[in-house]
Design an enzyme around this catalytic site. Structure first.
Site, PDB file in Angstrom:
ATOM      1  N   THR A  33       9.336 -22.005 -14.497  1.00 32.86           N
ATOM      2  CA  THR A  33       9.454 -22.296 -13.074  1.00 32.86           C
ATOM      3  C   THR A  33       8.056 -22.515 -12.509  1.00 32.86           C
ATOM      4  OG1 THR A  33      10.534 -21.613 -11.009  1.00 32.86           O
ATOM      5  CG2 THR A  33       9.516 -19.863 -12.307  1.00 32.86           C
ATOM      6  N   ASN A  34       7.886 -22.438 -11.198  1.00 31.89           N
ATOM      7  CA  ASN A  34       6.567 -22.641 -10.583  1.00 31.89           C
ATOM      8  C   ASN A  34       6.420 -21.697  -9.398  1.00 31.89           C
ATOM      9  OD1 ASN A  34       7.615 -24.038  -8.139  1.00 31.89           O
ATOM     10  ND2 ASN A  34       8.314 -25.498  -9.680  1.00 31.89           N
ATOM     11  N   ASP A  35       5.276 -21.776  -8.724  1.00 32.92           N
ATOM     12  CA  ASP A  35       4.938 -20.799  -7.679  1.00 32.92           C
ATOM     13  C   ASP A  35       5.565 -21.068  -6.314  1.00 32.92           C
ATOM     14  OD1 ASP A  35       3.396 -19.083  -9.196  1.00 32.92           O
ATOM     15  OD2 ASP A  35       1.569 -20.265  -8.910  1.00 32.92           O
TER      16      ASP A  35
END
Ligand code: CTP
Ligand code: CA
Length: 232
Positions: A33-35
């Site tokens: 995933t990402n931030d």
């Protein structure tokens, strides 16, 4: 321009907002995933709701609960977000693509938790569909159909203006909201943002550091004038 009490400039508009990061599964307990926190998309959805719009929020992984008073559709992967967005386009007046969509997903998704074996492991990734670009293509094929007004985002660490305008053209957006995600007080996870808004003719406005909700209010004012200009 301050909004007058009781004024509902988006009354009757069906607004589709995507927010948060996508989750690309590797196996039942692991993912990429990402931030993205979802905060910018949530602020845009809340602001549209308060302006009288009927809001659908397509929501990936986020840090907080989505706002009240909007229809929430939870999705996991970019593929699911793509399908959720595309099927709603015929009934949408404005699309805002604030989600941080993973560019790649694992080629294989293991049915069982993967066991470790070798000293190194290579994960093969394949490209995800570009949802914003698919919306642009759908719009250009839509002769005679009502076309939604499209607002894209661009998260950059270098060459903000060039990259943002390239994305606006490639994805056929009406507006693109460009973030320098290396600047403090802007980008992923923060309470505030600093953005430049571009249209087909170039820079429309630099929005200085302010809360994401205040950025959202300003974005809606710019979008409303863009939509009114397109009508007349
Ligand atoms: N976007 C999308 N689908 C993808 C990737 C991005 O809809 N598969 C959308 C994002 O929601 C955002 C815009 O495209 O509104 C720009 O995303 P960004 O990651 O900045 O650009 P990319 O086109 O993915 O280019 P790159 O990451 O290579 O800079
Ligand atoms: Ca990307």
């Amino acid at each position: 321009v301050k909004m007058l009490i009781g004024e509902k400039p988006l009354a009757g508009k069906r607004v589709l907002v995507t927010a948060g990061g996508t989750v690309e599964r590797i196996d039942p307990v692991r993912y990429i995933t990402n931030d993205s926190s979802g905060k910018m998309g949530f602020a845009i959805a809340e602001s549209a709701r308060d302006r009288g719009a009927e809001v659908t929020l397509i929501c990936g992984r986020t840090d907080a609960a989505p706002p009240n008073g909007v229809r929430v559709v939870k999705v996991d992967s970019a593929m699911e977000m793509h399908d959720a967005v595309m099927k709603r386009l015929p009934n949408t007046d404005v699309v805002v693509k604030a989600a941080a969509v993973a560019d790649y997903r694992p080629l294989h998704r293991a049915a069982h938790k993967m066991k470790k074996s070798n000293e190194s492991l290579t994960l093969e990734l394949v490209r995800n569909p570009d949802i914003l670009q698919a919306i642009g293509e759908w719009k250009s094929e839509a002769a005679g159909r009502d076309k939604p007004y499209v607002i894209g985002f661009a998260a950059e660490t270098t060459d903000l203006e060039k990259n943002a305008i390239d994305k606006l053209i490639r994805k056929k957006c009406d507006l693109i909201v460009a973030n320098d995600v290396t600047e403090s007080g802007a980008g992923f996870g923060t309470e505030t943002n600093i953005v430049n808004v571009y249209g087909a003719l170039g820079l429309i406005e630099r929005i200085p550091q302010m809360t994401k909700r205040a950025v959202a209010e300003r974005l809606w004012e710019l979008a409303q004038s863009g939509m009114n200009a397109a009508k007349s």
